[in-house]
Design an enzyme around this catalytic site. Structure first.
Site, PDB file in Angstrom:
ATOM      1  N   HIS A  58     -23.277  14.243  17.396  1.00 11.12           N
ATOM      2  CA  HIS A  58     -23.898  14.797  18.599  1.00 11.12           C
ATOM      3  C   HIS A  58     -25.268  15.399  18.283  1.00 11.12           C
ATOM      4  CE1 HIS A  58     -19.551  14.665  19.316  1.00 11.12           C
ATOM      5  NE2 HIS A  58     -19.818  14.583  20.598  1.00 11.12           N
ATOM      6  N   LEU A 106     -13.263  22.678  23.843  1.00 10.77           N
ATOM      7  CA  LEU A 106     -14.203  23.559  24.528  1.00 10.77           C
ATOM      8  C   LEU A 106     -13.542  24.830  25.044  1.00 10.77           C
ATOM      9  CD1 LEU A 106     -16.367  20.767  26.126  1.00 10.77           C
ATOM     10  CD2 LEU A 106     -17.078  22.402  24.370  1.00 10.77           C
ATOM     11  N   GLY A 152     -19.795  23.002  28.911  1.00  9.04           N
ATOM     12  CA  GLY A 152     -18.372  22.677  28.805  1.00  9.04           C
ATOM     13  C   GLY A 152     -17.539  23.911  28.514  1.00  9.04           C
ATOM     14  N   HIS A 154     -26.470  13.144  24.181  1.00 13.06           N
ATOM     15  CA  HIS A 154     -25.368  14.053  23.841  1.00 13.06           C
ATOM     16  C   HIS A 154     -24.565  13.665  22.608  1.00 13.06           C
ATOM     17  CE1 HIS A 154     -21.779  16.536  24.281  1.00 13.06           C
ATOM     18  NE2 HIS A 154     -21.057  15.440  24.228  1.00 13.06           N
ATOM     19  N   GLU A 211      -2.770  34.065  29.231  1.00 14.52           N
ATOM     20  CA  GLU A 211      -2.046  33.681  28.018  1.00 14.52           C
ATOM     21  C   GLU A 211      -2.967  33.014  27.007  1.00 14.52           C
ATOM     22  OE1 GLU A 211      -1.181  32.816  31.115  1.00 14.52           O
ATOM     23  OE2 GLU A 211       0.549  34.108  31.494  1.00 14.52           O
ATOM     24  N   HIS A 234      10.240  29.018  35.135  1.00 17.93           N
ATOM     25  CA  HIS A 234      10.102  30.043  34.100  1.00 17.93           C
ATOM     26  C   HIS A 234      11.059  29.837  32.923  1.00 17.93           C
ATOM     27  CE1 HIS A 234       7.795  31.855  37.247  1.00 17.93           C
ATOM     28  NE2 HIS A 234       7.643  32.991  36.645  1.00 17.93           N
TER      29      HIS A 234
END
Lengths: 662, 662
Positions: free
Chosen positions: A28, A119, A155, A258, A408, A470
């Site tokens: 990149h 990302l 990103g 890119h 989380e 759950h």
């Protein structure tokens, strides 16, 4: 030495990136070329580091969240004189056994702060890095005083975890966290406007950040913005408007810059446009000298810091040495766990393993001062908060408990940053089912050998009425499948204590503790100095004579296995029970050990309130399995165990029917 | 009929929620009590629905993203006269086999729009719901014209996926999407200020939304805000300041109101404070009549709509019937796939399966007009865009290609909403490694039987230089472990076409297509009308005589298995090759079928460039496995296969050594 201007120094980064990607035939170039000016100003005028010692604990952290632009980082390390990143390594970019993999990996390249590429991960872990700095400073004083700089991309800021990171950093007012956003307006599919119209400055401000926009090729503006960031009482985001592939004659400013080599012609054109009249990998002496001077100028500050460290109070210094420099766990852990185990045998308790985990933590925090606990807004359910815990707040970083919020992945990523920074043993709680939300950051921990602990409660249909949304059924399997992820599912308070010890001693990677919501009958009723969970499985009940049947079970189903044992033994069948607190650890034992634990009883039955997937490695395709074959349901836990047939009777029947057929 | 005021109608919701949670001894009274006023105004004055037909295609969608507040939804369904949600069901809240599970599940309760509970999922899928409405309207005209209302909580807006959802909806200017944010300032750990200081109105505005703050107990303000939202040319968020557990004398406004029964005393106090003098589950006639009138008043609009539908162009009406009402795939699919397969045999191509997937899609879009393709910003890598595809843009919803942005979970969740809305077959691309990011939404799809397709390319170390952060090794296992998740990994163009057919015919759940980056040698070189992938595995090469060795392989490793076959056969060993495009599907076959495919060769070896986890079900604990035991590395793909020993020679050796030992 003549002064070399920033643009020329930046062009050295651009040229190395172009050449390395060209040689590798992949990579990149766009980001390193676009962000070279920003990085040059940061490294030359601001970043506190000493190229001779990339592990200096009080260095500023530079995190390349946009990991695909790895050549930016590698070029900077080489140019500043890092001994690991030689020119040969740059030439071996993306080749087998090089220190220059496609995306930065801190386990491959010792001088890299953190593994990035997926990302959002650098952005999110940097919150933990900056938080660890504040927490350590509150404990150790002026010896800890550094910034965390993050170079991030579109990103990174599109990924959801960026929201969690921004909100947490904004809430905690981590003012020494500075984002340099490479605002190039281009993603793989084309212009960013194909998919995105977020006003990032307004967005960061809504999250309590200081934010501004600048021209990312204007060195004066970059320097002024970083100065302003350092002066802010908030974390800062500087949106640096840049041109991706800066200098490339036809590809600059397009998605073609890119993620692929420029090709010989475009590369030559770029060098010409940049006024860079040098061959591949060639850095003129004046530029290299200027960069090397940048790499060595931090030595003075480093030495001054060392003097301060040497002058510190002896005990405090020893603690700093152990936790931050040597990264060792305290020797007292083992004794504390043994003492706790004895007590748990003397005073057996029918409690949930989440409660047993709390008991273990009460004992652990007495001897492991670096324990840093928290929960993703399930504190009363995860039992993660010990009695004398004090909250970390924006006003006071002397606490040791973090309310991570309903985030989380943000929690898991922050724990990565905390652990990689050094000084703390982070452990955070959520429901096991929501491991899915945290999974990308958990994978970074596994890949990067980051020692964090996930306290994951409500680990089966035993959660009950909240229902299948759950109730984990496939989560144990999915986590066991991940390399270098240790998964424990203890059966009672003694096993829970043992698994906590193993989790904290697992300094080479992350550990999941899967814990029950419901109360369980103790199965470890006699004292043992050994940590019987250490090989993943052990014989809990021996057979009378040669075993005809082996029953394997984990966690809340061990008591069911024990009951099934009684049913079978009462019929005169020679049956043994093997507790398997960690299936993955058991499968990693050498052949003889593993086979010894599994044994050679002709009939093998496993019971776990989860899917069978993975268990055939123990019981074989013809073995019996009592567990779940689909999602759970909403009802009281006892009804569910009955409904899904996870009972001692079913285990006994699975064994009997197989014996009958022999 | 006397007019019943909104407050009294809202109290009926509160009372039912309190009573049901009390009886179940578990559940969440806080949200229904806090949001009752907002829901009452929405349902009585705005929501277009007909309780007699919860499937009326042009109903407004009401999505309770805060799924823990399920009693709000169940109460509304019961009160408005939905025939599924009887009072008995309310009384059976959270009990086995009831239609009232702890969190709403659209597969358990037919009248529920979407499964929610894991926070953020309703918010994110609603973007797909609103998008599907726009796309359908562009195709079918005025017959499609409804709003999507979402009731969401702090937790929904803290989860990262909310960011992805907001950005996508803001970008696409989905003006008929309206969020009612139950802004009660309380989460499980305590006041929201423990963890969060985001200015949500400013945040939404930064994402291109219309946003405002109101008092969520002021019926006039609620109505005015919804009116303003309907008039906006942007999606709208209305932050409704509410008191959690509204009415409860000591728990209102605290986290104690959130997730547990109030207890008899507090419940009595709440009813008294609300002026609700009725017993458990008792709804006075005037209130019930008023609510029933709300439920039936949409019948008129429904009838008018039916008249319009009946008057539609016959072909268009048939298409609407098939796609939106009957939800059937076109009959022409099978023929198109057969034709494509014949062509692929006639003109064999050594291409990557991601490219083969593109070829399949070119054939499919010709006969399946509901195909709605897209990618999470990896369009040129995922090969998801067919030749004549047209982008969906904020100005033009007649396209069939969506640039989802770098938002894997947002994409997966939006696809859930699109598929559940009806009318389209969504399929979206990313790298297999980033399935982890999408996983929570993929689980909702599996649990809720939502037919979506994930086009997941770069499915192994064959991805090459990008390295281990981008190379899946455990992802196949982790996805195979999930109930009702179909995972295909085709080996060549013919298998890819077959797997695409199976994916589209799998209308009872989601499907993953794991596709190679690298080119592969075709293994299906003769014509077959059967879909040979339909049972998950099949004998690709038979042994000469009774097989001594069975080699199992998937995807890019089938060509390695074929080469190993030659090595062994040349030595005179009777060896067969079984292609396993779907291990999970194979393991779900009945015993006889599965055992027939697996066969009884004494030596079994599997080869897959991934972890062994799960394969013992086929090859047994003593079987040979050639694959990965840890994470990958950054290097050209060919170097990696050699480095990790995934070669025909290694497969042959694993077989030979086992034969030798027999």
């Amino acid at each position: 030495m003549a002064k070399v201007d920033h643009s020329r120094m930046a062009n050295a980064i651009r040229a190395l990136a172009m050449d390395a990607v060209e040689k590798a035939k992949s990579g990149h170039p766009g980001l390193p070329m676009g962000a070279a000016d920003v990085a040059t100003v940061l490294f030359t005028d601001f970043l506190k580091f000493d190229a001779a010692d990339p592990h200096w604990p009080d260095r500023d952290r530079f995190i390349l969240s946009a990991g695909h632009g790895s050549m930016l980082l590698y070029a900077l390390l080489y140019l500043t004189g890092n001994s690991e990143l030689t020119l040969d390594q740059i030439k071996a970019f993306r080749q087998l056994d090089s220190r220059t993999p496609g995306h930065p990996e801190n386990c491959i390249t010792d001088s890299v702060e953190t593994t990035t590429g997926p990302l959002g991960q650098g952005v999110a872990s940097s919150v933990g890095t900056a938080l660890a700095e504040r927490l350590l400073a509150a404990e150790f004083g002026e010896i800890v005083d550094h910034y965390t700089y993050v170079l991030c991309s579109d990103g990174d800021l599109m990924e959801g975890v960026s929201h969690e990171a921004l909100a947490l950093a904004g809430h905690l007012r981590l003012s020494k966290l500075i984002f340099l956003y490479d605002d190039n307006g281009i993603s793989i599919d084309g212009p960013l406007t194909l998919t995105d119209n977020v006003d990032q400055v307004a967005r960061f401000q809504a999250h309590g950040w200081n934010a501004m926009r600048i021209d990312g090729h204007d060195h004066t503006a970059i320097a002024a913005a970083i100065k302003a960031a350092q002066a802010s009482d908030r974390p800062t985001m500087i949106a640096c408007k840049t041109t991706i592939g800066f200098g490339a004659p036809t590809r600059a400013g397009t998605s073609k810059a890119h993620g692929e080599p420029l090709g010989a012609e475009e590369l030559a054109g770029a060098k010409k446009a940049l006024g860079w009249d040098y061959g591949p990998f060639e850095i003129p002496d004046d530029v290299l000298s200027a960069w090397r001077a940048v790499g060595s100028k931090g030595a003075k500050a480093h030495a001054a810091w060392q003097t301060k460290l040497d002058a510190m109070d002896k005990d405090l210094r020893a603690e700093f040495q152990r936790r931050v420099i040597d990264r060792k766990r305290p020797a007292a852990l083992d004794g504390a766990i043994r003492k706790l185990k004895d007590r748990l045998v003397d005073e057996p308790q029918t409690i949930a393993t989440r409660k047993a985990s709390e008991l273990a933590l009460e004992a652990i925090v007495e001897v492991v001062p670096e324990m840093l606990l928290g929960s993703a807004d399930l504190t009363p359910s995860n039992n993660t908060r010990t009695k004398h815990a004090k909250d970390v707040t924006p006003e006071d970083f002397s606490g040791r408990y973090i309310h991570y919020g309903i985030r989380e992945m943000g929690m898991a990523a922050a724990m990565n940053g905390i652990a990689m920074h050094g000084g703390f043993a982070p452990a955070g709680g959520t429901f096991l089912c929501f491991a899915d939300y945290a999974r990308p950051s958990m994978r970074i921990a596994a890949l990067s050998h980051v020692p964090v602990v996930y306290i994951m409660t409500h680990d089966s249909i035993g959660l009950g009425e909240d229902g299948p949304t759950h109730q984990p059924v496939e989560h144990l399997a999915s986590l066991r499948a991940m390399p270098n992820m240790r998964v424990f599912r203890p059966a009672d308070p003694v096993e829970t204590a043992e698994c906590w010890q193993l989790a904290l001693e697992n300094t080479g990677g992350p550990t999941v503790l899967a814990l029950s919501r419901q109360n369980l009958t103790p199965v470890r009723t006699s004292k043992s100095d050994d940590n019987r969970c250490a090989k993943g499985g052990y014989e809990l009940i021996a057979a009378k004579g040669n075993a005809s049947v082996s029953i394997f079970a984990t966690g809340s189903e061990v008591e069911i296995a024990v009951a099934a044992h009684k049913l079978l033994a009462d019929k005169g069948i020679a049956v043994r029970v093997v507790s398997v607190p960690s299936l993955d650890l058991l499968l990693q034992q050498d052949d003889a050990t593993r086979k010894g634990i599994i044994g050679d009883a002709p009939v093998k039955v496993a019971v776990e309130a989860a899917v069978r997937f993975g268990w055939d490695a123990v019981i074989g395709p013809d073995g019996g399995f009592i567990g779940m074959s689909g999602f759970g349901a909403s009802a009281p836990a006892k009804d569910l165990y009955k409904h899904f047939g996870i009972t001692a009777e079913a285990v006994a029947e699975a064994a009997s029917s197989r014996l009958g057929g022999k």
